[in-house]
Design a protein around this motif. Structure first.
Motif, PDB file in Angstrom:
ATOM      1  N   ALA A   1      -6.056   0.313   4.809  1.00  0.00           N
ATOM      2  CA  ALA A   1      -5.366   0.497   3.530  1.00  0.00           C
ATOM      3  C   ALA A   1      -3.863   0.365   3.727  1.00  0.00           C
ATOM      4  CB  ALA A   1      -5.699   1.857   2.932  1.00  0.00           C
ATOM      5  N   ARG A   2      -3.221  -0.251   2.747  1.00  0.00           N
ATOM      6  CA  ARG A   2      -1.768  -0.246   2.737  1.00  0.00           C
ATOM      7  C   ARG A   2      -1.281   1.154   2.365  1.00  0.00           C
ATOM      8  NH1 ARG A   2      -0.204  -5.158  -1.106  1.00  0.00           N
ATOM      9  NH2 ARG A   2      -2.010  -4.356  -2.244  1.00  0.00           N
ATOM     10  N   ARG A   3      -0.038   1.434   2.762  1.00  0.00           N
ATOM     11  CA  ARG A   3       0.519   2.752   2.482  1.00  0.00           C
ATOM     12  C   ARG A   3       1.724   2.621   1.572  1.00  0.00           C
ATOM     13  NH1 ARG A   3       1.592   6.731   7.313  1.00  0.00           N
ATOM     14  NH2 ARG A   3      -0.620   7.114   6.912  1.00  0.00           N
TER      15      ARG A   3
ATOM     16  N   ALA B   1       7.269  10.527 -14.269  1.00  0.00           N
ATOM     17  CA  ALA B   1       7.387   9.071 -14.274  1.00  0.00           C
ATOM     18  C   ALA B   1       6.567   8.435 -13.162  1.00  0.00           C
ATOM     19  CB  ALA B   1       8.855   8.669 -14.150  1.00  0.00           C
ATOM     20  N   THR B   2       6.680   8.963 -11.961  1.00  0.00           N
ATOM     21  CA  THR B   2       5.939   8.354 -10.851  1.00  0.00           C
ATOM     22  C   THR B   2       4.439   8.594 -10.961  1.00  0.00           C
ATOM     23  OG1 THR B   2       6.439  10.302  -9.490  1.00  0.00           O
ATOM     24  CG2 THR B   2       7.877   8.374  -9.242  1.00  0.00           C
ATOM     25  N   GLU B   3       4.050   9.716 -11.575  1.00  0.00           N
ATOM     26  CA  GLU B   3       2.612   9.973 -11.732  1.00  0.00           C
ATOM     27  C   GLU B   3       1.940   8.922 -12.604  1.00  0.00           C
ATOM     28  OE1 GLU B   3       0.573  12.079 -10.294  1.00  0.00           O
ATOM     29  OE2 GLU B   3       2.121  13.064  -9.105  1.00  0.00           O
TER      30      GLU B   3
ATOM     31  N   LEU C   1      -1.463   2.442  -7.941  1.00  0.00           N
ATOM     32  CA  LEU C   1      -1.336   2.104  -6.519  1.00  0.00           C
ATOM     33  C   LEU C   1      -2.637   2.402  -5.777  1.00  0.00           C
ATOM     34  CD1 LEU C   1       2.281   3.414  -5.849  1.00  0.00           C
ATOM     35  CD2 LEU C   1       1.543   1.021  -5.882  1.00  0.00           C
ATOM     36  N   ARG C   2      -3.240   3.535  -6.086  1.00  0.00           N
ATOM     37  CA  ARG C   2      -4.510   3.866  -5.429  1.00  0.00           C
ATOM     38  C   ARG C   2      -5.605   2.876  -5.797  1.00  0.00           C
ATOM     39  NH1 ARG C   2      -3.413  10.216  -6.339  1.00  0.00           N
ATOM     40  NH2 ARG C   2      -2.496  10.663  -4.277  1.00  0.00           N
ATOM     41  N   GLU C   3      -5.622   2.468  -7.061  1.00  0.00           N
ATOM     42  CA  GLU C   3      -6.614   1.468  -7.478  1.00  0.00           C
ATOM     43  C   GLU C   3      -6.426   0.146  -6.737  1.00  0.00           C
ATOM     44  OE1 GLU C   3      -5.996   1.184 -11.640  1.00  0.00           O
ATOM     45  OE2 GLU C   3      -6.831   3.179 -12.075  1.00  0.00           O
ATOM     46  N   GLN C   4      -5.195  -0.141  -6.352  1.00  0.00           N
ATOM     47  CA  GLN C   4      -4.900  -1.370  -5.630  1.00  0.00           C
ATOM     48  C   GLN C   4      -5.111  -1.227  -4.126  1.00  0.00           C
ATOM     49  OE1 GLN C   4      -4.164  -4.317  -7.176  1.00  0.00           O
ATOM     50  NE2 GLN C   4      -4.648  -3.122  -9.011  1.00  0.00           N
ATOM     51  N   GLY C   5      -5.640  -0.089  -3.706  1.00  0.00           N
ATOM     52  CA  GLY C   5      -5.998   0.095  -2.305  1.00  0.00           C
ATOM     53  C   GLY C   5      -4.951   0.743  -1.444  1.00  0.00           C
ATOM     54  N   PHE C   6      -3.890   1.297  -2.055  1.00  0.00           N
ATOM     55  CA  PHE C   6      -2.860   1.968  -1.278  1.00  0.00           C
ATOM     56  C   PHE C   6      -3.252   3.407  -0.990  1.00  0.00           C
ATOM     57  CE2 PHE C   6      -0.377  -1.428  -3.170  1.00  0.00           C
ATOM     58  CZ  PHE C   6       0.573  -1.733  -2.206  1.00  0.00           C
ATOM     59  N   GLU C   7      -2.974   3.847   0.214  1.00  0.00           N
ATOM     60  CA  GLU C   7      -2.891   5.274   0.504  1.00  0.00           C
ATOM     61  C   GLU C   7      -1.514   5.722   0.034  1.00  0.00           C
ATOM     62  OE1 GLU C   7      -2.154   8.202   4.330  1.00  0.00           O
ATOM     63  OE2 GLU C   7      -2.664   6.097   4.642  1.00  0.00           O
TER      64      GLU C   7
ATOM     65  N   LEU D   1       3.563  -4.535  -6.529  1.00  0.00           N
ATOM     66  CA  LEU D   1       2.712  -5.353  -5.661  1.00  0.00           C
ATOM     67  C   LEU D   1       3.524  -6.464  -4.989  1.00  0.00           C
ATOM     68  CD1 LEU D   1      -0.519  -5.684  -7.841  1.00  0.00           C
ATOM     69  CD2 LEU D   1       0.007  -4.012  -6.046  1.00  0.00           C
ATOM     70  N   TRP D   2       4.446  -7.057  -5.729  1.00  0.00           N
ATOM     71  CA  TRP D   2       5.265  -8.123  -5.152  1.00  0.00           C
ATOM     72  C   TRP D   2       6.111  -7.597  -4.002  1.00  0.00           C
ATOM     73  CZ3 TRP D   2      10.457  -8.716  -4.363  1.00  0.00           C
ATOM     74  CH2 TRP D   2      10.897  -9.993  -3.978  1.00  0.00           C
ATOM     75  N   ALA D   3       6.671  -6.408  -4.170  1.00  0.00           N
ATOM     76  CA  ALA D   3       7.576  -5.878  -3.153  1.00  0.00           C
ATOM     77  C   ALA D   3       6.842  -5.430  -1.899  1.00  0.00           C
ATOM     78  CB  ALA D   3       8.381  -4.712  -3.724  1.00  0.00           C
ATOM     79  N   SER D   4       5.599  -5.026  -2.026  1.00  0.00           N
ATOM     80  CA  SER D   4       4.888  -4.476  -0.890  1.00  0.00           C
ATOM     81  C   SER D   4       4.764  -5.469   0.256  1.00  0.00           C
ATOM     82  CB  SER D   4       3.478  -4.038  -1.312  1.00  0.00           C
ATOM     83  OG  SER D   4       2.744  -3.576  -0.200  1.00  0.00           O
ATOM     84  N   ARG D   5       4.846  -4.952   1.458  1.00  0.00           N
ATOM     85  CA  ARG D   5       4.686  -5.773   2.652  1.00  0.00           C
ATOM     86  C   ARG D   5       3.399  -6.584   2.561  1.00  0.00           C
ATOM     87  NH1 ARG D   5       6.677  -4.098   7.647  1.00  0.00           N
ATOM     88  NH2 ARG D   5       6.471  -1.918   6.990  1.00  0.00           N
TER      89      ARG D   5
END
Length: 222
Positions: A5-7, A23-25, A31-37, A218-222
């Motif tokens: 999983a990506r973090r 706001a962040t909630e 993010l979790r739905e997209q597979g991020f921890e 998603l674009w910014a993520s490694r």
């Protein structure tokens, strides 16, 4: 598969007026739905945790104002230069750490003013960037009721959408002024995404803004 999983690290705090927790909630489930921890930090010391930052694919920051120490800014810059993505909206990213030139250089812009306070204004997709994955398929222009940011920027940002501050009676500027509203930036091996609308929580639920932010993360993520 475990371990793949990506973090994403969500760093939130600073001025309460931008409701960093609420706001962040809105975006943590995405993010979790997209597979991020997802790791949440309410301290800038996350940036000095070199092991954490080395394993982080995306930092979502919502921290308005504040006074980081040099080690915290250096930790963030080092991570982004090494490939960690960095993203956020409104004052949580472009009105953070006003006293840190190193942070301002990283982000490429700084909040200067929001003439007129909260009001309805238009965000326009830059025609030459309309095929960018963050804004592709959006209407050429859409309205939001939010603070309209006047920002000071450098030329290394890729502007995807703009907003134009009008010249009203009594304003000391004599013609309308157009500013970036959505942009990306590459810094070392890392990617940076910024959306300036987002003062009000309802703005984050405007479909076009929600889409831009989700795609930007998603674009910014490694």
């Amino acid at each position: 598969m475990a371990g793949t999983a990506r973090r994403a690290v969500v760093v939130r705090g600073g001025w309460d007026g931008h409701a960093p927790t609420e706001a962040t909630e809105r975006f943590i489930p995405f993010l979790r739905e997209q597979g991020f921890e997802v790791v949440v930090s309410e301290s800038l010391d996350a940036y000095t945790d070199t092991a954490l930052m080395a394993r982080t694919d995306l930092v979502l920051q919502c921290w308005t104002m504040g006074s980081p120490d040099e080690g915290q800014v250096d930790g963030l810059r080092t991570a982004v230069e090494a490939g960690t993505g960095f993203a956020g909206w409104h004052g949580g990213i472009v009105d953070s750490f006003r006293s840190s030139p190193a942070y301002l250089q990283l982000v490429g812009a700084q909040f200067a003013a929001h003439p007129g306070g909260v009001h309805e204004h238009t965000v326009e997709v830059v025609p030459a960037r309309a095929d960018h994955e963050i804004v592709r398929g959006l209407p050429p222009a859409f309205t939001v009721e939010d603070e309209q940011y006047w920002v000071a920027t450098d030329p290394r940002i890729e502007v995807l959408a703009t907003t134009t501050v009008p010249s009203r009676d009594g304003d000391p500027w004599h013609t309308p002024v157009t500013f970036p509203a959505v942009w990306t930036r590459r810094w070392g091996a890392g990617r940076i995404f910024v959306c300036t609308p987002g003062h009000r929580l309802p703005t984050l639920d405007v479909p076009q803004i929600r889409t831009v932010i989700e795609r930007g993360l998603l674009w910014a993520s490694r």
